[in-house]
Design an enzyme around this catalytic site. Structure first.
Site, short mmCIF file in Angstrom:
data_model
loop_
_atom_site.label_atom_id
_atom_site.label_comp_id
_atom_site.label_asym_id
_atom_site.label_seq_id
_atom_site.Cartn_x
_atom_site.Cartn_y
_atom_site.Cartn_z
N GLU A 1 0.98 -1.57 0.33
CA GLU A 1 -0.13 -0.64 0.26
C GLU A 1 0.95 1.18 0.02
O GLU A 1 0.46 2.47 -0.02
CB GLU A 1 -0.97 -0.07 1.31
CG GLU A 1 -1.41 -1.11 1.11
CD GLU A 1 -3.03 -1.34 2.17
OE1 GLU A 1 -2.63 -0.65 3.24
OE2 GLU A 1 -4.01 -1.58 2.36
N GLU B 1 7.14 -21.71 7.95
CA GLU B 1 8.27 -20.45 8.98
C GLU B 1 8.80 -21.20 10.28
O GLU B 1 9.34 -20.46 10.98
CB GLU B 1 6.83 -20.30 10.22
CG GLU B 1 6.19 -21.23 11.68
CD GLU B 1 5.15 -20.65 11.94
OE1 GLU B 1 5.30 -20.84 13.19
OE2 GLU B 1 4.15 -20.59 11.79
#
Length: 269
Positions: free
Chosen positions: A79, A110
């Site tokens: 963004e 992860e």
């Protein structure tokens, strides 16, 4: 370490609650999040100041994380270009498991302590840059490994976590530890913890971009004009700044491509 994010919810038999009861109780828990963020504003201030200083000297900002935390980093990074008109490589979000993990969980991604540094090498990360690890637990191996290696290479490190005293904070020059307490749904850190991380990311990236001169007054003068709504918003900004009518403002905006350039050109006419 004791992970508050994994502690038992204080709500029992939630599967027997009415819809209204569930919604009200989730909302009660959500009210605690901005209070927790407020307590760590001094930590956020130190991180934001350090990141802005590095970026002002040509550095970039990287986020690494897994699952919800990784997705939030990708969202914040993606963004920044449309909001502040910055290059796409100024703020980079990397998620364990690669871009496919944005939509679909990647098994064991992860848990690889070495992979984050491998992923970061694709961007030639260096000592001018900043790396922020995102992990509600504060213990994600992918993030620990990335921060550890980054520090050894002179890269500024920070984190946004929701437990205190974890290994990710220990690997961070500027840790931000937002303790929001147990989740409404036990262990579901996409809820309060995710909200806390999103709030801090909003504060961090917005503050950094303001300090880098990407805001004028209170306006996004470098935003990308990617749709009619944003063109109209930009036109309104130019009208206000130059005290001219809509058509003249729109003409300047479309001719020069940004609010900042349109205003500067209009002032020199």
């Amino acid at each position: 370490m004791i992970r508050i994010t994994e502690q038992e919810s204080k709500y029992n038999d939630i599967d027997k609650m009415s819809v209204l009861e569930i919604l009200k109780d989730i909302n009660e828990e959500d009210k605690l999040v901005p209070q927790a963020v407020e307590k760590v504003i001094p930590q956020i201030e130190k991180l934001a100041t350090a990141v802005a200083d590095r970026m002002a000297k040509g550095g970039r900002l990287f986020y690494i994380g897994a699952g919800t935390s990784g997705r939030l980093g990708v969202v914040d990074a993606s963004e920044c270009p449309p909001t502040f008109g910055v290059p796409f490589d100024w703020v980079v979000g990397i998620i364990a498991g690669g871009d496919i993990a944005i939509r679909k969980a990647v098994e064991n991604a992860e848990d690889d302590v070495a992979q984050a540094w491998v992923d970061l090498q694709e961007y030639s990360i260096n000592e001018k840059d900043c790396l922020i690890g995102l992990a509600a637990s504060g213990t994600t191996p992918y993030v620990i490994g990335g921060l550890n290696t980054a520090r050894k290479n002179g890269i500024l490190t920070g984190c946004i976590v929701c437990n205190e005293g974890g290994p990710i904070a220990a690997e961070s020059d500027y840790p931000v530890e937002v303790v929001v307490g147990p989740e409404f749904l036990t262990g579901s850190t996409r809820m309060k913890s995710g909200t806390a991380q999103k709030l801090v990311l909003n504060m961090l990236s917005t503050t950094v971009m303001i300090k880098l001169g990407r805001v004028r007054g209170n306006k996004m003068v470098d935003m990308q004009l990617t749709n009619d709504k944003l063109v109209d918003r930009g036109t309104q900004m130019v009208m206000h700044e130059l005290n001219i009518d809509y058509d003249k403002a729109a003409d300047l905006l479309l001719r020069y491509g940004s609010v900042r350039k349109a205003v500067e050109a209009g002032q020199n006419l």
